[in-house]
Structure formats: C-alpha cells, structure tokens
Write a protein that holds these residues in place. Structure first.
Motif, PDB file in Angstrom:
ATOM      1  N   MET A 184       0.839  -1.185   0.000  1.00 12.87           N
ATOM      2  CA  MET A 184       0.000   0.000   0.000  1.00 12.87           C
ATOM      3  C   MET A 184       0.886   1.251   0.000  1.00 12.87           C
ATOM      4  N   LYS A 185       0.575   2.202  -0.869  1.00 11.66           N
ATOM      5  CA  LYS A 185       1.369   3.414  -0.991  1.00 11.66           C
ATOM      6  C   LYS A 185       1.124   4.346   0.198  1.00 11.66           C
ATOM      7  N   ILE A 186       2.116   5.226   0.428  1.00 13.71           N
ATOM      8  CA  ILE A 186       2.038   6.150   1.561  1.00 13.71           C
ATOM      9  C   ILE A 186       0.796   7.036   1.463  1.00 13.71           C
ATOM     10  N   ALA A 187       0.517   7.537   0.250  1.00 11.88           N
ATOM     11  CA  ALA A 187      -0.640   8.423   0.071  1.00 11.88           C
ATOM     12  C   ALA A 187      -1.932   7.707   0.450  1.00 11.88           C
ATOM     13  N   GLU A 188      -2.016   6.416   0.115  1.00  6.01           N
ATOM     14  CA  GLU A 188      -3.209   5.646   0.437  1.00  6.01           C
ATOM     15  C   GLU A 188      -3.329   5.457   1.946  1.00  6.01           C
ATOM     16  N   LYS A 189      -2.198   5.204   2.606  1.00  5.37           N
ATOM     17  CA  LYS A 189      -2.211   5.043   4.066  1.00  5.37           C
ATOM     18  C   LYS A 189      -2.673   6.337   4.747  1.00  5.37           C
ATOM     19  N   VAL A 190      -2.157   7.456   4.249  1.00  2.82           N
ATOM     20  CA  VAL A 190      -2.539   8.750   4.825  1.00  2.82           C
ATOM     21  C   VAL A 190      -4.026   8.998   4.639  1.00  2.82           C
ATOM     22  N   THR A 191      -4.525   8.669   3.441  1.00  2.48           N
ATOM     23  CA  THR A 191      -5.942   8.868   3.150  1.00  2.48           C
ATOM     24  C   THR A 191      -6.814   8.040   4.086  1.00  2.48           C
ATOM     25  N   TYR A 192      -6.471   6.769   4.246  1.00  2.00           N
ATOM     26  CA  TYR A 192      -7.243   5.916   5.152  1.00  2.00           C
ATOM     27  C   TYR A 192      -7.176   6.449   6.580  1.00  2.00           C
ATOM     28  N   GLY A 193      -5.991   6.909   6.972  1.00  2.00           N
ATOM     29  CA  GLY A 193      -5.852   7.449   8.319  1.00  2.00           C
ATOM     30  C   GLY A 193      -6.767   8.634   8.548  1.00  2.00           C
ATOM     31  N   LEU A 194      -6.859   9.528   7.554  1.00  2.00           N
ATOM     32  CA  LEU A 194      -7.717  10.703   7.676  1.00  2.00           C
ATOM     33  C   LEU A 194      -9.193  10.317   7.696  1.00  2.00           C
ATOM     34  N   VAL A 195      -9.556   9.360   6.850  1.00  2.00           N
ATOM     35  CA  VAL A 195     -10.952   8.904   6.813  1.00  2.00           C
ATOM     36  C   VAL A 195     -11.370   8.373   8.181  1.00  2.00           C
ATOM     37  N   PHE A 196     -10.536   7.503   8.747  1.00  2.00           N
ATOM     38  CA  PHE A 196     -10.870   6.927  10.048  1.00  2.00           C
ATOM     39  C   PHE A 196     -10.831   7.971  11.154  1.00  2.00           C
ATOM     40  N   LEU A 197      -9.903   8.915  11.070  1.00  2.00           N
ATOM     41  CA  LEU A 197      -9.817   9.973  12.075  1.00  2.00           C
ATOM     42  C   LEU A 197     -11.106  10.775  12.108  1.00  2.00           C
ATOM     43  N   PHE A 198     -11.565  11.224  10.932  1.00  2.00           N
ATOM     44  CA  PHE A 198     -12.776  12.043  10.884  1.00  2.00           C
ATOM     45  C   PHE A 198     -14.020  11.231  11.226  1.00  2.00           C
ATOM     46  N   ALA A 199     -14.012   9.941  10.904  1.00  2.00           N
ATOM     47  CA  ALA A 199     -15.147   9.086  11.260  1.00  2.00           C
ATOM     48  C   ALA A 199     -15.210   8.887  12.764  1.00  2.00           C
ATOM     49  N   ILE A 200     -14.059   8.687  13.387  1.00  2.00           N
ATOM     50  CA  ILE A 200     -14.012   8.493  14.841  1.00  2.00           C
ATOM     51  C   ILE A 200     -14.365   9.794  15.566  1.00  2.00           C
ATOM     52  N   ILE A 201     -13.937  10.927  14.998  1.00  2.00           N
ATOM     53  CA  ILE A 201     -14.349  12.215  15.560  1.00  2.00           C
ATOM     54  C   ILE A 201     -15.870  12.329  15.502  1.00  2.00           C
ATOM     55  N   GLY A 202     -16.457  11.786  14.424  1.00  2.00           N
ATOM     56  CA  GLY A 202     -17.909  11.770  14.304  1.00  2.00           C
ATOM     57  C   GLY A 202     -18.554  10.986  15.427  1.00  2.00           C
ATOM     58  N   ILE A 203     -17.946   9.846  15.801  1.00  2.00           N
ATOM     59  CA  ILE A 203     -18.448   9.055  16.931  1.00  2.00           C
ATOM     60  C   ILE A 203     -18.406   9.897  18.205  1.00  2.00           C
ATOM     61  N   TYR A 204     -17.293  10.575  18.398  1.00  2.00           N
ATOM     62  CA  TYR A 204     -17.117  11.381  19.606  1.00  2.00           C
ATOM     63  C   TYR A 204     -18.215  12.434  19.731  1.00  2.00           C
ATOM     64  N   PHE A 205     -18.448  13.206  18.670  1.00  2.00           N
ATOM     65  CA  PHE A 205     -19.454  14.264  18.735  1.00  2.00           C
ATOM     66  C   PHE A 205     -20.873  13.691  18.816  1.00  2.00           C
ATOM     67  N   ALA A 206     -21.099  12.554  18.165  1.00  2.00           N
ATOM     68  CA  ALA A 206     -22.427  11.942  18.204  1.00  2.00           C
ATOM     69  C   ALA A 206     -22.809  11.539  19.619  1.00  2.00           C
ATOM     70  N   TYR A 207     -21.802  11.182  20.420  1.00  2.00           N
ATOM     71  CA  TYR A 207     -22.076  10.722  21.786  1.00  2.00           C
ATOM     72  C   TYR A 207     -21.910  11.816  22.839  1.00  2.00           C
ATOM     73  N   THR A 208     -21.233  12.897  22.471  1.00  2.00           N
ATOM     74  CA  THR A 208     -20.992  13.936  23.473  1.00  2.00           C
ATOM     75  C   THR A 208     -21.701  15.258  23.182  1.00  2.00           C
ATOM     76  N   ASP A 209     -21.948  15.541  21.913  1.00  2.00           N
ATOM     77  CA  ASP A 209     -22.569  16.822  21.553  1.00  2.00           C
ATOM     78  C   ASP A 209     -23.344  16.647  20.250  1.00  2.00           C
ATOM     79  N   MET A 210     -24.534  16.070  20.345  1.00  2.00           N
ATOM     80  CA  MET A 210     -25.335  15.794  19.163  1.00  2.00           C
ATOM     81  C   MET A 210     -25.690  17.071  18.405  1.00  2.00           C
ATOM     82  N   ALA A 211     -25.874  18.172  19.129  1.00  2.00           N
ATOM     83  CA  ALA A 211     -26.214  19.446  18.482  1.00  2.00           C
ATOM     84  C   ALA A 211     -25.081  19.879  17.547  1.00  2.00           C
ATOM     85  N   TYR A 212     -23.834  19.729  18.017  1.00  2.00           N
ATOM     86  CA  TYR A 212     -22.688  20.092  17.175  1.00  2.00           C
ATOM     87  C   TYR A 212     -22.538  19.100  16.017  1.00  2.00           C
ATOM     88  N   PHE A 213     -22.757  17.822  16.311  1.00  2.00           N
ATOM     89  CA  PHE A 213     -22.649  16.794  15.286  1.00  2.00           C
ATOM     90  C   PHE A 213     -23.595  17.081  14.128  1.00  2.00           C
TER      91      PHE A 213
END
Length: 204
Positions: free
Chosen positions: A1-30
């Motif tokens: 897997m190329k570095i660019a692909e790894k970075v892309t997956y990392g960002l996708v999962f980061l923003f998705a996990i941030i979505g989990i955080y806001f969904a459970y802590t601040d639904m209004a902001y989510f």
C-alpha cells in the motif's frame, strides 16, 4: 500500500471516529456543524468525488492511445458519475450562490433543493429507492462479490479490465467494513439517526 493511500485511510478513520465522539458527546454540534449540509464532512466528500472525477478524465485522455477508445469512454463515464455525485452533494451550488429552487423542485423535492436524490415521486423518496436500496446493493456486489468473481472467472476479468472498472483489493474490503461498523456505532448514538449517512458517504 502506498504512503498516500495510508494517509488517506488514516484521515478517513480519524474524521469518522471524531464523528463518533461528537455523536455521543454533543449531538447538536454533530448535526448542526460536523455533518450539516455544506458542512465540513460534506465538503470533504465533494473534494473526494471531484478528485475522482478529475483522475478519471485525466486517465481517459492519456490512456486512449494505449488502451483504445472504449476503455477511455468508460473512464469518461466514471468521471461523469463522480462529477454528478459531487454536484448532488452541494445541490449544484444552490446554497453557495444563493440560487432559488424552481417551482418543480420546491414541490417535488423533500428539502426544496435543486437535486435529484431528494425528489419525491408518488409519495416515495428517490433517495431511499435509488440512492439507498439500489446503491446499497451495488456497493455490496462491488465490494463483496466482484473481487472474488474477478479473480476466479477469466471472462469476467477480461470484461472488467476492458471497461476500466477498478476492482477492490481485499484490504479495501476490510476498510469498507470497518467504516460501516463505525457508522453503525454513530447510528446507535441517536437511535439510527439519518445524519450518520453523511459519514457513510464520506467514508465510502
């Protein structure tokens, strides 16, 4: 897997996990900021779709000499599909340029916006039929069936290759399943809230 692909997956999962955080802590902001219309996640989705569109058009131009007109035509179709998806995400710039919807869309669009995926026909939302059920079936076949058939049936392999259709690798299948799992976790935070779909669109 190329570095660019790894970075892309990392960002996708980061923003998705941030979505989990806001969904459970601040639904209004989510709902009101993170995944709102023309919000952060939606614009990331638009950027991804436009990038895919540009790449498909670019490859169609440079590979025509080597792979023939049919291969390039299929890439152009793919590029148009990506571009259409990007346009639908932002309702073709309606809110950006403050364009008023026509009477047709005000009457037949569930959100009064200039796009197709929110149209209501015969009391049924096109979004649920085409962009929900049918697209879900397509994604399932594409990620869970096509890769295995492609590697086992030579005729299918030749057809797919001639049509310039990218085939997911097993690692892609794993990542997609992880994204689906994350989205379901977000859905539990609001009893299956529809806004989890924005994270799904972005992740996929």
């Amino acid at each position: 897997m190329k570095i660019a692909e790894k970075v892309t997956y990392g960002l996708v999962f980061l923003f998705a996990i941030i979505g989990i955080y806001f969904a459970y802590t601040d639904m209004a902001y989510f709902e009101g900021t993170y995944v709102r219309e023309d919000g952060f996640i939606e614009w990331l989705t638009v950027v991804a779709l436009l990038s895919g569109s540009f790449l498909a058009f670019y490859r169609a131009a440079i590979l025509k000499v080597f792979r023939g007109p049919w291969f390039s035509f299929c890439l152009v179709v793919l590029g148009c599909l990506f571009f259409f998806g990007a346009g639908e995400e932002i309702s073709w710039g309606q809110r950006i340029f403050d364009i008023q919807s026509s009477d047709f869309f005000m009457t037949h669009n569930s959100q009064g916006e200039t796009n197709l995926h929110n149209l209501v026909v015969g009391g049924k939302k096109i979004n649920k039929i085409i962009f929900g059920t049918l697209l879900g079936i397509f994604v399932g076949v594409y990620f869970l069936i096509l890769p295995f058939v492609y590697r086992k049936v030579e005729k299918v392999k030749k057809l797919i290759d001639s049509c310039a259709i990218p085939v997911p690798k097993y690692i892609h299948i794993v990542f997609v399943l992880i994204v689906v799992g994350i989205v379901e976790i977000i859905g539990l935070a609001a009893d299956g809230h529809g806004k989890k779909g924005e994270i799904m669109e972005f992740g996929l």
